[in-house]
Design a protein around this motif. Structure first.
Motif, short mmCIF file in Angstrom:
data_model
loop_
_atom_site.label_atom_id
_atom_site.label_comp_id
_atom_site.label_asym_id
_atom_site.label_seq_id
_atom_site.Cartn_x
_atom_site.Cartn_y
_atom_site.Cartn_z
N VAL A 380 0.84 -1.20 0.00
CA VAL A 380 0.00 0.00 0.00
C VAL A 380 0.88 1.25 0.00
N VAL A 381 0.56 2.18 -0.90
CA VAL A 381 1.26 3.47 -0.91
C VAL A 381 0.23 4.56 -0.64
N ALA A 382 0.44 5.32 0.42
CA ALA A 382 -0.43 6.46 0.72
C ALA A 382 0.24 7.72 0.21
N ASN A 383 -0.54 8.65 -0.34
CA ASN A 383 0.03 9.88 -0.88
C ASN A 383 -0.48 11.09 -0.14
N VAL A 384 0.45 11.85 0.39
CA VAL A 384 0.14 13.11 1.04
C VAL A 384 1.26 14.04 0.57
#
Lengths: 502, 502
Positions: A380-384
């Motif tokens: 999982v890659v979260a982008n902020v």
């Protein structure tokens, strides 16, 4: 400690740690010298938790004189040293990879001078970023650079990494706000870089020092520029059905000539994590992305800009657009963004945070490609991210206990870096190169570019004692990719003797 | 040219100029190599007209490749070189003091790329400052740094001197607006400093290069940041009975939190010169000083700020306060300020322009002291200056034909520099150190500070070929004051071999 007498960090180099410790104890109080293994374990990593190695010895000086004496002792004993602030850095800059003395600045926390008429403040490196604004807020001033970690990170660390933050879109990074520094050079000499006036002359070494990640010396007194607090600040929170529509809002806002103080996007993964972390639902749970826009300046100007930004968000497909005008309300809208990384930590105990920069126009294609890579690698890659300046912060989430996961995570991280480079971007915007990104440096810079940087590093540190191994790729750390550089260095065409040591 | 075969510039160093000229003619077109004495005379000084020395040979390259080949030829022949843009510099930076090749960039005048979506423009070094804004004004952008000489000075020269201008109070100096540079190093290698993105990583050498006055190499392609033109610009011209009351207006304006784009003061001598130079009377003839305030930004904000600034000027004792809102009217108010130095030239054919910086709070006492010195030395000093950032520009007026006047003028100039230093200021804000101010450098910087700068210079230029003799004090140029530095260098404590050469 006494049994760790002779440790070699480079082939053929024998370090006499016992002699160094004796020397240090001559001028440092006993509690300022840490040599017990259990105590040293707290320094075994910085924010790059994947890589760990405890230092053999640590010191906690209280003044420029003590730092200078410590560094001079290292120089006499030919023992390298690594400086550490709060240890929140994300690229391994404060990691002691080889045998080196760790110099911790967390006891150097005095505010030395406040000069409101010239809008400056002078602090020691261990002073926490948010303390600076706190010290002058009552007089209507603030310090602009605001990394997300601002309640714990230190000004010394900010200088080492040239830290940015939400406000760097409008106000610039740390190097735009440091007027002068007292610096301990790697041989223990003390020098002054820059000056208290905004204009200086001769060769200005501030920019070279700021962001050099501890490889040129240690800043022990730092004079910062203070800005008058804006008359009005407003924050907008808009939710969008997709990343694309949020990106379109950013495009429209910047094209309209609005320069927000901050312009931040969080993706659905972050939204879900933040909502799960707090009792109240902070962000619309169905949103594909949320956009935070902070606008500051004179009251009338901010009111105009808010109205325009709301219209542009709506035109780009926003659902609800919330406004916050007072401090408590603004803090409420920011809370999710500022806590996003810790909220993600509740879901998955470990993360590997990338810091790529791409031209703003390349944001949509790069984000879509990151999504594809995330699926391919099964992570999982979260982008902020700071949408206004194209500074991505993809977080790869993982469980450190999964067998073989470190390598898998690093492979995905490398693929994301390749994406940024292919888009004409940079491998780091504000987190530094450190130990983590050095093997990508020769993809961004030519051999001549790197040689020029190394020559300057040699000018400060001819013996290679300050934070060795950081920033620059080496055959040892980067293997095959370094063949060209090694061949070049061997040819002696560009580098003086010893330059290959780093 | 052929008879000037062997010229020595340092004891024991023989330069084979004929061989260099032959080499240069192999790749440069004939008209790009200037060797006739009469033609070389046009290069015998820059804006520091007091000091003159024609170069033995000059070249006018057309590309980065040609500059690199020229510098490589100098390196092979161990012949120093000096780069020159438009020659408007005021500290002798483009003066060929010793035997060196002059490299003139005035044929490198192409705008290489304009990227409006990323707000950048890439230019060659000979491009004139005002051409940059002209190229993008139609699209609503401009280039912020604006030296008074902006219609003639070159971007390459601006980079070398880290030029400021009226707008640097609000927008910063050249180093705040250069994103990247292609640079020919002193051995002919080509490197890239910085990057097109606003955030870069590793050791950032832009700041060290910008303002290094040609001592680290030659920038041949420069990528600049463009700003969106402000929605509204207004200029105020207020006259005051005295310098003190004008200074009080500046104090009140800055204390009120107003940040003008420009804040300039001219004294009575300048006012009289400007009025004498133009058919119409520009400024109130009885005024002790005039203050120009430029305010820019969003319309409503500017209207507010103008009203406030007018009130504050009146409270400080202003007579008339004129307002200008459209471009033609604004240009009319600025005309006297922008022409002040040429207007003074009508009264007295020569001037020696100082460039001291003092803390804003020290302005009144330093100006009063300059008046006293002017009377003591029997020389008229006109004052026109950037009041907002404490950057003084006292002009000492003289007739070059008066016997012994050069020494008299330099003595008064030195006394003014001493005043600035005593007030905690700097000997240069935006004109550079060059040959003119180098003997004051060791009064501003400690031995260790200067040694650190020299080490970095050596990192770029180990053979000391790039603009030798500039910036740093030497025993030859500064005599007695240099005894300490020489002793230090001889001791070998801080500098590697050869560092004393500069």
């Amino acid at each position: 400690m006494l049994i760790r007498l002779l440790t070699s960090c480079k082939p053929g180099v024998i370090h006499d740690w016992a002699a160094l410790e004796r020397d240090l104890k001559r001028f440092l109080e006993p509690k300022a010298v840490v040599s017990r293994r259990e105590e040293l374990l707290v320094y075994d990593c910085d924010g790059l938790t994947m890589d760990r190695h405890a230092p053999p010895l640590a010191v906690l000086p209280k003044s420029t004189d003590e730092v200078a004496a410590i560094v001079a002792a290292c120089h006499r004993h030919a023992i390298p040293f690594v400086a550490r602030g709060s240890g929140t850095g994300l690229s391994g800059g404060a990691l002691v990879e080889e045998e080196a003395l760790l110099i911790v600045t967390s006891r150097m926390r005095r505010i030395l001078a406040v000069d409101l008429s010239n809008q400056t403040i002078t602090v020691e490196p261990g002073v926490i970023n948010s303390w600076v604004t706190r010290a002058v807020a009552g007089d209507g001033f603030y310090y602009a650079p605001d990394p997300s970690s601002q309640v714990v990170c230190s000004i010394g660390g900010n200088v080492a990494e040239n830290s940015g933050g939400v406000h760097c879109l409008k106000y610039g990074v740390t190097s735009n706000h440091v007027l002068s520094m007292r610096v301990v050079l790697p041989d223990g000499q003390v020098t002054e870089l820059g000056g208290a006036l905004s204009e200086t002359c001769a060769i200005d070494l501030r920019g070279a020092f700021i962001g050099s990640e501890g490889t040129l010396g240690i800043a022990t007194e730092i004079t910062l520029r203070l800005l008058p607090a804006p008359q009005e600040v407003a924050v907008l929170l808009a939710d969008f059905p997709s990343m694309e529509s949020a990106g379109e809002a950013v495009r429209r806002i910047t094209a309209a000539g609005v320069l927000p103080a901050g312009l931040e996007i969080m993706d659905h993964t972050c939204i879900a994590a933040v909502n799960a972390a707090f009792a109240e639902e902070e962000y619309p749970p169905e949103a594909g992305a949320v956009l935070l826009v902070e606008l500051d300046g004179q009251s009338l100007e901010v009111k105009d800009a808010v109205a325009l930004a709301i219209t542009l968000c709506r035109e780009a497909g926003a659902g609800e657009v919330r406004e916050a005008w007072d401090e408590a309300e603004r803090a409420r809208l920011w809370k999710g963004r500022k806590s996003a990384i810790s909220a993600l930590g509740r879901q998955c105990p470990s993360y590997y945070l990338q810091d790529g920069v791409v031209p703003r126009t390349a944001l949509p294609s790069v984000l879509a490609a990151i999504d594809r890579l995330s699926a391919e690698h099964g992570l999982v890659v979260a982008n902020v991210f700071h949408a206004g300046d194209g500074n991505l912060h993809p977080l790869i989430l993982y469980r450190a206990s999964d067998p073989g996961v470190n390598e898998k995570v690093k492979t995905l991280g490398a693929a994301i870096m390749e994406l940024c480079l292919a888009a004409g971007g940079s491998i780091s915007g504000e987190h530094g190169v450190g130990s983590d990104k050095r093997c990508f440096l020769d993809r961004m810079f030519s051999e001549d570019d790197l040689s020029t940087m190394k020559r300057v590093r040699l000018a400060f540190d001819p013996d290679g004692l300050a934070n060795p191994g950081k920033i620059f790729p080496t055959p040892k750390s980067c293997g095959e990719s370094q063949r060209r550089v090694v061949a070049l260095e061997r040819s002696g065409r560009r580098l003086p003797d010893g330059a290959g040591v780093f």
